[in-house]
Structures are given as C-alpha cells and as structure tokens.
Design a protein around this motif. Structure first.
Motif, PDB file in Angstrom:
ATOM      1  N   VAL A   1       0.613  -1.371   0.300  1.00  0.00           N
ATOM      2  CA  VAL A   1       0.133   0.045  -0.020  1.00  0.00           C
ATOM      3  C   VAL A   1       0.995   1.143  -0.196  1.00  0.00           C
ATOM      4  O   VAL A   1       1.476   1.556   1.252  1.00  0.00           O
ATOM      5  CB  VAL A   1      -0.869   0.046   1.636  1.00  0.00           C
ATOM      6  N   HIS A   2       0.685   1.999  -0.917  1.00  0.00           N
ATOM      7  CA  HIS A   2       1.053   3.391  -1.346  1.00  0.00           C
ATOM      8  C   HIS A   2       0.574   4.496  -0.212  1.00  0.00           C
ATOM      9  O   HIS A   2       1.862   5.021  -0.443  1.00  0.00           O
ATOM     10  CB  HIS A   2       1.416   3.886  -2.310  1.00  0.00           C
ATOM     11  N   LEU A   3      -0.238   4.457  -0.175  1.00  0.00           N
ATOM     12  CA  LEU A   3      -1.308   5.648  -0.183  1.00  0.00           C
ATOM     13  C   LEU A   3      -2.869   5.149   0.526  1.00  0.00           C
ATOM     14  O   LEU A   3      -3.436   4.606   0.122  1.00  0.00           O
ATOM     15  CB  LEU A   3      -2.220   6.700  -1.837  1.00  0.00           C
ATOM     16  N   VAL A   4      -3.265   6.404   1.659  1.00  0.00           N
ATOM     17  CA  VAL A   4      -4.280   5.896   2.716  1.00  0.00           C
ATOM     18  C   VAL A   4      -4.831   7.324   2.291  1.00  0.00           C
ATOM     19  O   VAL A   4      -4.257   8.735   2.626  1.00  0.00           O
ATOM     20  CB  VAL A   4      -4.140   5.422   3.464  1.00  0.00           C
ATOM     21  N   ASN A   5      -6.265   7.849   2.536  1.00  0.00           N
ATOM     22  CA  ASN A   5      -6.898   8.740   1.824  1.00  0.00           C
ATOM     23  C   ASN A   5      -7.982   8.445   3.257  1.00  0.00           C
ATOM     24  O   ASN A   5      -8.704   7.683   3.043  1.00  0.00           O
ATOM     25  CB  ASN A   5      -7.306   8.892   1.103  1.00  0.00           C
ATOM     26  N   ALA A   6      -7.863   9.931   3.670  1.00  0.00           N
ATOM     27  CA  ALA A   6      -9.392  10.078   4.847  1.00  0.00           C
ATOM     28  C   ALA A   6     -10.164  11.167   4.482  1.00  0.00           C
ATOM     29  O   ALA A   6      -9.152  12.217   4.216  1.00  0.00           O
ATOM     30  CB  ALA A   6      -8.805  10.370   6.611  1.00  0.00           C
ATOM     31  N   ILE A   7     -11.310  10.742   3.633  1.00  0.00           N
ATOM     32  CA  ILE A   7     -12.251  11.907   3.737  1.00  0.00           C
ATOM     33  C   ILE A   7     -13.259  12.720   4.307  1.00  0.00           C
ATOM     34  O   ILE A   7     -13.818  11.423   5.249  1.00  0.00           O
ATOM     35  CB  ILE A   7     -13.006  11.812   2.699  1.00  0.00           C
ATOM     36  N   ILE A   8     -12.785  13.967   4.968  1.00  0.00           N
ATOM     37  CA  ILE A   8     -13.216  13.503   6.614  1.00  0.00           C
ATOM     38  C   ILE A   8     -14.597  15.145   5.743  1.00  0.00           C
ATOM     39  O   ILE A   8     -14.673  16.104   5.360  1.00  0.00           O
ATOM     40  CB  ILE A   8     -12.556  14.887   6.580  1.00  0.00           C
ATOM     41  N   ALA A   9     -15.596  14.761   6.309  1.00  0.00           N
ATOM     42  CA  ALA A   9     -16.922  15.549   5.961  1.00  0.00           C
ATOM     43  C   ALA A   9     -17.541  16.845   6.950  1.00  0.00           C
ATOM     44  O   ALA A   9     -17.551  16.429   7.815  1.00  0.00           O
ATOM     45  CB  ALA A   9     -18.470  14.484   6.259  1.00  0.00           C
ATOM     46  N   ILE A  10     -17.146  17.490   5.955  1.00  0.00           N
ATOM     47  CA  ILE A  10     -17.338  19.160   6.751  1.00  0.00           C
ATOM     48  C   ILE A  10     -19.265  19.493   6.995  1.00  0.00           C
ATOM     49  O   ILE A  10     -19.083  19.949   8.127  1.00  0.00           O
ATOM     50  CB  ILE A  10     -16.809  20.407   6.202  1.00  0.00           C
ATOM     51  N   ASP A  11     -19.296  18.990   5.929  1.00  0.00           N
ATOM     52  CA  ASP A  11     -21.135  19.018   5.410  1.00  0.00           C
ATOM     53  C   ASP A  11     -21.705  17.709   5.634  1.00  0.00           C
ATOM     54  O   ASP A  11     -21.197  16.892   5.269  1.00  0.00           O
ATOM     55  CB  ASP A  11     -21.198  19.866   4.890  1.00  0.00           C
ATOM     56  N   ASP A  12     -22.813  17.223   5.994  1.00  0.00           N
ATOM     57  CA  ASP A  12     -23.471  16.632   5.609  1.00  0.00           C
ATOM     58  C   ASP A  12     -23.990  16.012   4.401  1.00  0.00           C
ATOM     59  O   ASP A  12     -23.824  16.546   3.521  1.00  0.00           O
ATOM     60  CB  ASP A  12     -25.166  15.958   5.599  1.00  0.00           C
ATOM     61  N   LEU A  13     -23.088  14.770   3.388  1.00  0.00           N
ATOM     62  CA  LEU A  13     -23.126  14.120   2.716  1.00  0.00           C
ATOM     63  C   LEU A  13     -23.502  13.381   2.443  1.00  0.00           C
ATOM     64  O   LEU A  13     -24.651  12.185   2.930  1.00  0.00           O
ATOM     65  CB  LEU A  13     -21.182  13.566   2.359  1.00  0.00           C
ATOM     66  N   SER A  14     -24.581  13.515   1.237  1.00  0.00           N
ATOM     67  CA  SER A  14     -25.387  12.554   0.012  1.00  0.00           C
ATOM     68  C   SER A  14     -25.595  12.274  -1.673  1.00  0.00           C
ATOM     69  O   SER A  14     -24.702  13.567  -1.629  1.00  0.00           O
ATOM     70  CB  SER A  14     -26.653  12.876   0.297  1.00  0.00           C
ATOM     71  N   ALA A  15     -26.169  11.009  -1.340  1.00  0.00           N
ATOM     72  CA  ALA A  15     -26.129  11.174  -3.475  1.00  0.00           C
ATOM     73  C   ALA A  15     -25.955  12.352  -3.812  1.00  0.00           C
ATOM     74  O   ALA A  15     -25.831  12.508  -5.268  1.00  0.00           O
ATOM     75  CB  ALA A  15     -26.811  10.072  -3.559  1.00  0.00           C
ATOM     76  N   ALA A  16     -27.103  13.120  -3.055  1.00  0.00           N
ATOM     77  CA  ALA A  16     -27.518  13.716  -4.586  1.00  0.00           C
ATOM     78  C   ALA A  16     -26.491  15.565  -4.171  1.00  0.00           C
ATOM     79  O   ALA A  16     -26.727  16.238  -4.962  1.00  0.00           O
ATOM     80  CB  ALA A  16     -28.900  14.981  -3.525  1.00  0.00           C
ATOM     81  N   ASN A  17     -26.068  15.849  -2.551  1.00  0.00           N
ATOM     82  CA  ASN A  17     -24.602  16.001  -3.136  1.00  0.00           C
ATOM     83  C   ASN A  17     -23.597  16.382  -3.234  1.00  0.00           C
ATOM     84  O   ASN A  17     -22.186  16.996  -3.456  1.00  0.00           O
ATOM     85  CB  ASN A  17     -25.067  17.735  -1.981  1.00  0.00           C
ATOM     86  N   GLY A  18     -23.647  15.490  -4.425  1.00  0.00           N
ATOM     87  CA  GLY A  18     -22.009  14.619  -4.772  1.00  0.00           C
ATOM     88  C   GLY A  18     -21.114  14.191  -3.517  1.00  0.00           C
ATOM     89  O   GLY A  18     -19.896  14.300  -3.822  1.00  0.00           O
ATOM     90  N   ALA A  19     -21.930  13.088  -3.147  1.00  0.00           N
ATOM     91  CA  ALA A  19     -20.532  12.718  -1.808  1.00  0.00           C
ATOM     92  C   ALA A  19     -20.044  11.713  -2.778  1.00  0.00           C
ATOM     93  O   ALA A  19     -20.166  11.238  -3.863  1.00  0.00           O
ATOM     94  CB  ALA A  19     -21.822  11.580  -1.140  1.00  0.00           C
TER      95      ALA A  19
END
Ligand SMILES: O=C(O)CCC(=O)C(=O)O
Length: 255
Positions: free
Chosen positions: A138-156
């Motif tokens: 494994v070369h890379l690990v990412n953490a996506i931190i939600a600052i706002d609510d994420l949904s299928a409608a708003n481009g999660a």
C-alpha cells in the motif's frame, strides 16, 4: 517498523484498537466509515476557515496542487491554519492508517474540496498511478472528512468495495470510468464522519445536483519511502513549524 517510528506513532496516539468489524471492512472492502469523529464546534470552525480561505485565495486556490473546473479546491492546508492540525494528526485516523500501511508512513497532503452545483463528477480513479511491481504493497491511504452532510444528491464520493485487491487501474479495465458502476457505494454520512480508505481502491467524486454545501477534507498519507504530493520541506511555513511537536514534524517528514 523501526523503534523511532513506533515511538512517534505512539506519541501521536496512533495505537487505538480497531473493532473486529472495522478490521474486516478494511480487509474486504478497503475502507471504513467512522461517525462523530469531528464535534460540532470544531466543524463550525472548519467551515468558517474553509470559506475564508476560498475568499482570500480567489483565483490562486489550489495552485500548489491542481484546480478542478467544477469543484472548489484548496491545497496545502497544513500551512493554512491551526484548525486543520487536529485533522491530519487525528489519532483515530492515524491508527487506521497504521493498520492499512503495516509500516511507516507520513502525511502526503491536506486538501479541501467542494463540488459546485451541477459539478464535481469525476471518473473512477485510484490515487496511485505508478506501476506496482510491489503489489499489494500500500502506497497511499486517504481520509475524506465530511465538513458538511454528504448525500448522493450533493455529490458525495463513491467507492467500489474490494478494488484495493486489484492490481489494475480502472482506466485499464473499464470501458468508461465516468459511468455509474454496479458495485459503487456512496459515502453518504453526516458532517463529522470520516471515510478512511486504501487509496488504491477505485473511487471518485460525484455530481452535486442538489447544490447544498458539501465541503470535505482529503487527508492523504503515503508510504514513508515515497514522495509527498506537497513536499513539506518546501512548503512548511515557520509559523506552522513553530507550533508542531516533534512527532507531528516526523509525520510531515520535516524533522
Ligand atoms: O471529494 C471527493 O468527492 C473525492 C475526490 C477525489 O477522489 C479526488 O479528488 O481525487
């Protein structure tokens, strides 16, 4: 892992125990979603800091990395405020990284991203594009931190479970990486949640059709032998350096 890496990781609190379910998800799916990592007040501070950086940087946003036509991006956030420090050096995120890498790692970059109304769709991609003679290292690990609510409608973001086990890049095997994938899972989650994933897994942003805010942080980590996306020996500002602990400096590879 050598003794000094062990000591720095312990000083950073990167020795939290993951549950059997989390360990199983990391192995089978390549990612884990954890809720309530960031509390309400901290989220408010992040939102204010994010928006003020967008206003301040204007056309120069993300010049340290890359700009995206239909998403706002901020790069090199390590050097853009104390509010981000608790994110890139978060003990739980680092504990998950430690488990995925199974060896020493460092921060690669800390960037912000927000898909704009009707924009933000990305082809499925893996973050590591180089050949992998050492697969499955494994070369890379990412953490996506939600600052706002994420949904299928708003481009999660979407991710294809299990693709961290595949040596191919999606563009090598899919007819069209931009299309919906039958196995895709959308990271729909309340603000304050984090998705931490083996960044060889296929993933990508989706369109923000709703137009509601969907600010996220990408806290990216890389094998210690590899090159950071944003070289902190070049970018680290004296005021950032002055407040970091030795372990945080080690994590940024600027000791
Ligand atoms: O923020 C997102 O939705 C994911 C973005 C992403 O995968 C990327 O920019 O490489």
């Amino acid at each position: 892992m050598n003794t000094s890496s062990e000591q720095y990781l312990s000083a950073l609190g990167a020795n939290q125990t993951l549950s059997p379910a989390q360990l199983d998800e990391l192995e089978t799916k390549g990612y884990v979603v954890i809720h309530d990592v960031i509390d309400k007040d901290w989220l408010e501070d992040m939102r204010a800091a994010f928006d003020s950086l967008v206003e301040k940087e204007g056309d120069n946003l993300a010049v340290e990395h890359h700009q995206e036509a239909t998403a706002t991006r901020i790069a090199n956030m390590i050097n853009k405020g104390t509010v981000w420090e608790k994110a890139w050096a978060h003990p739980l995120i680092l504990s998950v990284c430690r488990h995925i890498f199974q060896g020493p790692f460092k921060v690669s970059s800390l960037n912000g991203r927000e898909a704009l109304h009707h924009g933000g769709h990305q082809p499925l991609h893996a973050d590591w594009k180089k050949p992998r003679p050492d697969f499955p290292k494994v070369h890379l690990v990412n953490a996506i931190i939600a600052i706002d609510d994420l949904s299928a409608a708003n481009g999660a973001p979407r991710i294809i479970p299990g693709t961290h086990h595949r040596p191919e890049l999606p563009e090598d095997v899919l007819a069209d990486c931009g299309l919906p994938h039958p196995d895709e899972v959308i990271f729909e989650a309340p603000a304050g949640s984090v998705m931490i994933y083996n960044a060889h897994a296929w993933h990508g942003g989706t369109n923000n059709n709703a137009g509601t805010r969907r600010r996220v942080l990408h806290s990216l980590y890389i094998d210690r032998e590899d090159m950071q996306q944003q070289d902190q020996r070049k970018w680290l500002r004296p005021e950032t350096a002055s407040r970091l602990t030795p372990a945080q400096k080690w994590l940024l590879d600027v000791l």
